[in-house]
Design an enzyme around this catalytic site. Sequence first.
Site, PDB file in Angstrom:
ATOM      1  N   LEU A  40       1.263  -1.324   0.229  1.00 55.84           N
ATOM      2  CA  LEU A  40      -0.210   0.255  -0.152  1.00 55.84           C
ATOM      3  C   LEU A  40       1.010   1.110   0.181  1.00 55.84           C
ATOM      4  O   LEU A  40       1.747   1.050   0.434  1.00 55.84           O
ATOM      5  CB  LEU A  40      -0.740   0.031   1.192  1.00 55.84           C
ATOM      6  CG  LEU A  40      -1.867  -1.106   1.484  1.00 55.84           C
ATOM      7  CD1 LEU A  40      -2.363  -1.102   2.734  1.00 55.84           C
ATOM      8  CD2 LEU A  40      -2.500  -0.169   0.013  1.00 55.84           C
ATOM      9  N   ASP A  41       0.442   2.074  -0.784  1.00 51.88           N
ATOM     10  CA  ASP A  41       1.863   3.433  -0.643  1.00 51.88           C
ATOM     11  C   ASP A  41       1.789   3.919   0.354  1.00 51.88           C
ATOM     12  O   ASP A  41       0.550   4.107   0.773  1.00 51.88           O
ATOM     13  CB  ASP A  41       0.613   4.275  -1.494  1.00 51.88           C
ATOM     14  CG  ASP A  41       0.858   3.429  -3.845  1.00 51.88           C
ATOM     15  OD1 ASP A  41       1.450   2.711  -3.602  1.00 51.88           O
ATOM     16  OD2 ASP A  41      -0.215   3.699  -4.127  1.00 51.88           O
ATOM     17  N   ARG A  42       2.536   5.069   0.889  1.00 51.28           N
ATOM     18  CA  ARG A  42       3.013   5.484   1.511  1.00 51.28           C
ATOM     19  C   ARG A  42       1.482   6.482   2.440  1.00 51.28           C
ATOM     20  O   ARG A  42       0.636   6.324   3.699  1.00 51.28           O
ATOM     21  CB  ARG A  42       3.685   6.905   1.615  1.00 51.28           C
ATOM     22  CG  ARG A  42       3.730   7.121   2.742  1.00 51.28           C
ATOM     23  CD  ARG A  42       4.500   8.942   3.079  1.00 51.28           C
ATOM     24  NE  ARG A  42       5.164   9.173   1.534  1.00 51.28           N
ATOM     25  CZ  ARG A  42       3.957  10.554   1.453  1.00 51.28           C
ATOM     26  NH1 ARG A  42       3.777  10.507   2.941  1.00 51.28           N
ATOM     27  NH2 ARG A  42       3.614  11.629   0.960  1.00 51.28           N
ATOM     28  N   SER A  44      -1.635   5.382   1.848  1.00 51.86           N
ATOM     29  CA  SER A  44      -3.018   5.161   1.633  1.00 51.86           C
ATOM     30  C   SER A  44      -3.096   3.805   2.646  1.00 51.86           C
ATOM     31  O   SER A  44      -2.246   4.221   3.214  1.00 51.86           O
ATOM     32  CB  SER A  44      -2.648   3.880   0.617  1.00 51.86           C
ATOM     33  OG  SER A  44      -2.751   4.378  -1.627  1.00 51.86           O
TER      34      SER A  44
END
Length: 196
Positions: A40-42, A44
């Site tokens: 998961l992106d930072r 998200s």
Amino acid sequence: MRYLLFNKPYDVLTQFSGGEGRHTLKDYIDIPGVYPVGRLDRDSEGLLLLTDDGALAHRLTDPRFAHPRTYWVQVEGTPDGEALGRLAAGVEIQGIRTRPATAVAIAEPDLPERPVPIRVRKSIPTSWIALTLTEGRNRQVRRMTAAVGYATLRLVRVAIGALSLGDLAPGRWRELSERELRLITSKPSRSHIGRF
């Protein structure tokens, strides 16, 4: 084998080492040998599965198995039926068309406040959609909503296959139940798509 569900907060990197002053998984999970299944992106939030079961991790991340992941997405504006239809049919991102997905408008979900509020413009409303994908390219959800004209403001993964975030608080983790473990290790079925 260990199988953990973690609710990744906003601004946490999906890694145990490095980070250069940013929060990482190490700040929340002190179990040796487990690794995140996917990323998961930072910026998200939401459901992250961690395990030391390499075979399961491969099956859940290999695009050939088309394992569904469901996201609640807050966007700037209110997508109409045409935009939702385009998301569902697949849009072109960096020269490649995304796989068919499930995209539906939803009421604003009951989520904890994010530590850094989203940007709000008084003249433009925000709305929420539930988007279920069977692939996971880099920043795919954000690029998909942008491709149909709606910027993503907040992104929360709420399900991976039959696993659901439920009421797990941000920054908390728990072991999978026996029932969840059976569900996640069985062959994926279409009935799991879109459950949240």
